[in-house]
Design a protein around this motif. Sequence first.
Motif, PDB file in Angstrom:
ATOM      1  N   MET A 140      34.863  52.118  25.710  1.00  0.00           N
ATOM      2  CA  MET A 140      35.972  51.337  26.257  1.00  0.00           C
ATOM      3  C   MET A 140      35.649  50.870  27.673  1.00  0.00           C
ATOM      4  N   PHE A 141      35.019  51.747  28.465  1.00  0.00           N
ATOM      5  CA  PHE A 141      34.634  51.355  29.821  1.00  0.00           C
ATOM      6  C   PHE A 141      33.605  50.222  29.798  1.00  0.00           C
ATOM      7  N   ALA A 142      32.661  50.277  28.834  1.00  0.00           N
ATOM      8  CA  ALA A 142      31.674  49.200  28.702  1.00  0.00           C
ATOM      9  C   ALA A 142      32.357  47.893  28.337  1.00  0.00           C
ATOM     10  N   SER A 143      33.356  47.960  27.482  1.00  0.00           N
ATOM     11  CA  SER A 143      34.103  46.766  27.090  1.00  0.00           C
ATOM     12  C   SER A 143      34.885  46.191  28.270  1.00  0.00           C
ATOM     13  N   ILE A 144      35.418  47.078  29.091  1.00  0.00           N
ATOM     14  CA  ILE A 144      36.151  46.633  30.271  1.00  0.00           C
ATOM     15  C   ILE A 144      35.234  45.854  31.220  1.00  0.00           C
ATOM     16  N   PHE A 145      34.002  46.345  31.391  1.00  0.00           N
ATOM     17  CA  PHE A 145      33.023  45.627  32.213  1.00  0.00           C
ATOM     18  C   PHE A 145      32.788  44.221  31.658  1.00  0.00           C
ATOM     19  N   GLY A 146      32.673  44.120  30.332  1.00  0.00           N
ATOM     20  CA  GLY A 146      32.478  42.815  29.710  1.00  0.00           C
ATOM     21  C   GLY A 146      33.655  41.885  29.935  1.00  0.00           C
ATOM     22  N   MET A 147      34.868  42.417  29.930  1.00  0.00           N
ATOM     23  CA  MET A 147      36.058  41.600  30.198  1.00  0.00           C
ATOM     24  C   MET A 147      36.002  40.986  31.596  1.00  0.00           C
ATOM     25  N   PHE A 148      35.671  41.830  32.585  1.00  0.00           N
ATOM     26  CA  PHE A 148      35.592  41.329  33.960  1.00  0.00           C
ATOM     27  C   PHE A 148      34.443  40.337  34.134  1.00  0.00           C
ATOM     28  N   LEU A 149      33.329  40.587  33.465  1.00  0.00           N
ATOM     29  CA  LEU A 149      32.192  39.670  33.540  1.00  0.00           C
ATOM     30  C   LEU A 149      32.563  38.304  32.977  1.00  0.00           C
ATOM     31  N   GLY A 150      33.194  38.286  31.819  1.00  0.00           N
ATOM     32  CA  GLY A 150      33.583  37.023  31.193  1.00  0.00           C
ATOM     33  C   GLY A 150      34.577  36.232  32.028  1.00  0.00           C
ATOM     34  N   THR A 151      35.593  36.904  32.555  1.00  0.00           N
ATOM     35  CA  THR A 151      36.579  36.205  33.374  1.00  0.00           C
ATOM     36  C   THR A 151      35.957  35.692  34.675  1.00  0.00           C
ATOM     37  N   SER A 152      35.022  36.441  35.240  1.00  0.00           N
ATOM     38  CA  SER A 152      34.327  35.987  36.456  1.00  0.00           C
ATOM     39  C   SER A 152      33.500  34.738  36.173  1.00  0.00           C
ATOM     40  N   MET A 153      32.828  34.697  35.021  1.00  0.00           N
ATOM     41  CA  MET A 153      32.052  33.525  34.636  1.00  0.00           C
ATOM     42  C   MET A 153      32.950  32.294  34.519  1.00  0.00           C
ATOM     43  N   TYR A 154      34.136  32.476  33.977  1.00  0.00           N
ATOM     44  CA  TYR A 154      35.054  31.346  33.807  1.00  0.00           C
ATOM     45  C   TYR A 154      35.554  30.832  35.158  1.00  0.00           C
ATOM     46  N   VAL A 155      35.964  31.753  36.022  1.00  0.00           N
ATOM     47  CA  VAL A 155      36.588  31.368  37.286  1.00  0.00           C
ATOM     48  C   VAL A 155      35.604  30.654  38.215  1.00  0.00           C
ATOM     49  N   THR A 156      34.313  30.966  38.132  1.00  0.00           N
ATOM     50  CA  THR A 156      33.331  30.348  39.040  1.00  0.00           C
ATOM     51  C   THR A 156      33.260  28.837  38.882  1.00  0.00           C
ATOM     52  N   LYS A 157      33.588  28.305  37.714  1.00  0.00           N
ATOM     53  CA  LYS A 157      33.530  26.863  37.472  1.00  0.00           C
ATOM     54  C   LYS A 157      34.920  26.241  37.297  1.00  0.00           C
ATOM     55  N   MET A 158      35.914  26.918  37.799  1.00  0.00           N
ATOM     56  CA  MET A 158      37.283  26.449  37.611  1.00  0.00           C
ATOM     57  C   MET A 158      37.643  25.374  38.635  1.00  0.00           C
ATOM     58  N   ASP A 159      38.437  24.386  38.237  1.00  0.00           N
ATOM     59  CA  ASP A 159      38.898  23.341  39.147  1.00  0.00           C
ATOM     60  C   ASP A 159      39.834  23.931  40.198  1.00  0.00           C
ATOM     61  N   ASP A 160      39.782  23.370  41.405  1.00  0.00           N
ATOM     62  CA  ASP A 160      40.628  23.872  42.493  1.00  0.00           C
ATOM     63  C   ASP A 160      42.117  23.728  42.178  1.00  0.00           C
ATOM     64  N   LYS A 161      42.466  22.673  41.439  1.00  0.00           N
ATOM     65  CA  LYS A 161      43.881  22.428  41.146  1.00  0.00           C
ATOM     66  C   LYS A 161      44.474  23.446  40.172  1.00  0.00           C
ATOM     67  N   ASN A 162      43.613  24.257  39.545  1.00  0.00           N
ATOM     68  CA  ASN A 162      44.102  25.243  38.581  1.00  0.00           C
ATOM     69  C   ASN A 162      44.415  26.601  39.201  1.00  0.00           C
ATOM     70  N   TRP A 163      44.162  26.743  40.518  1.00  0.00           N
ATOM     71  CA  TRP A 163      44.412  28.043  41.151  1.00  0.00           C
ATOM     72  C   TRP A 163      45.890  28.410  41.156  1.00  0.00           C
ATOM     73  N   ASN A 164      46.767  27.395  41.220  1.00  0.00           N
ATOM     74  CA  ASN A 164      48.203  27.689  41.156  1.00  0.00           C
ATOM     75  C   ASN A 164      48.568  28.305  39.813  1.00  0.00           C
ATOM     76  N   SER A 305      34.566  41.007  24.360  1.00  0.00           N
ATOM     77  CA  SER A 305      34.743  42.309  25.004  1.00  0.00           C
ATOM     78  C   SER A 305      36.112  42.888  24.680  1.00  0.00           C
ATOM     79  N   GLY A 306      37.112  41.998  24.605  1.00  0.00           N
ATOM     80  CA  GLY A 306      38.446  42.453  24.216  1.00  0.00           C
ATOM     81  C   GLY A 306      38.471  42.991  22.798  1.00  0.00           C
ATOM     82  N   VAL A 307      37.753  42.314  21.908  1.00  0.00           N
ATOM     83  CA  VAL A 307      37.663  42.785  20.521  1.00  0.00           C
ATOM     84  C   VAL A 307      36.932  44.130  20.459  1.00  0.00           C
ATOM     85  N   ALA A 308      35.831  44.244  21.217  1.00  0.00           N
ATOM     86  CA  ALA A 308      35.081  45.507  21.257  1.00  0.00           C
ATOM     87  C   ALA A 308      35.940  46.631  21.821  1.00  0.00           C
ATOM     88  N   TYR A 309      36.745  46.298  22.808  1.00  0.00           N
ATOM     89  CA  TYR A 309      37.667  47.281  23.391  1.00  0.00           C
ATOM     90  C   TYR A 309      38.638  47.791  22.326  1.00  0.00           C
TER      91      TYR A 309
END
Length: 332
Positions: A140-164, A305-309
């Motif tokens: 479960m801890f390994a899956s949690i790491f994957g969740m944070f990794l995936g969300t970090s990958m998404y946010v790095t290329k996110m448009d500025d207008k989507n921060w709201n 990662s969510g499915v693995a969790y």
Amino acid sequence: FFLMVGMVSDTTPASQAAWDHAQMVAGITSWTICSVGMMVFNKLAINAFPLECTLVAMQMLCTVLAMLIFQWRQIHIGSLRDALQWSIVIPFFVGMLLTSILALKTAPMTLVVTLRVLSPLVSLGIERFYPNPLRVSPAMFASIFGMFLGTSMYVTKMDDKNWNGIMWVFLNIILAVGDRLLQRLMLAKDQYPVDISIPGLTLLNNFLGMLPICVAVWWTDELHKIPATMASLSGLGAVWVVASCIVGVGISYCGIWAQSLISATSFMVLVNVNKFAIVLLEVFVIRTRKPHPLQVAGAIVAILSGVAYGRAREAIQKRCQEQEFEKSGIPG
């Protein structure tokens, strides 16, 4: 379909084990279909009808009418105490619906579903205070790491207008976790169940929830904007609004139904599985925006990662049940 199954569920089955399995399959399948439909139709509806409080109020009104017309005989509320106990859920339920609409209004569906992958983590933390909390494993801890990794990958290329939109997504996660944990606490037979039928709970959620939503319609001055918004609403836009109301009836009923069958954490994992369909729909069908390939990859990593969790969670739960069975079989 879900209303018909709900009515059948009140009969006495010939085989309780077979019926329980059929009910779980039907409940989870119905909720899955309604969940994907709700996300898509809400996104289309809020773009066509940009009055979020009014839209949620219409969805709640449709659900109340559906329960009174089609499920009147199945509505059962054991006592005033049960109703008051369940009323704790109402603020979380209303807030969850409203923040979901606001998140979809200011952010793409892929952003919303990717960040929502983190919701089981909040659920798991709070669930530790339950009378019968679930255990945690290294998988479960390994899956949690994957969740944070995936969300970090998404946010790095996110448009500025989507921060709201991120603010609304995280607020939605908190409210959704509170809603589902409280519902699970008052629905599960091994916790503190209330003596209210599923149609009764659906009616209470939406009827009582309409009160603060109507206040919000007045407070945000949407009441004066309704005539002009209705006049400018296209035929296709009206279809999306009506569709969101119809699916809203299903999600209100099936959400309670599904949560009465599985744990709150498992329910959160089920939410994550639905995200695959939503990502594919936005990228290849709706095409409101073209996400960066890294964002798509991040969304997939987070969802997997969510499915693995979820699988790790189920393995721990099964192991605990086997250990309890072995202990009960020891003589003396």
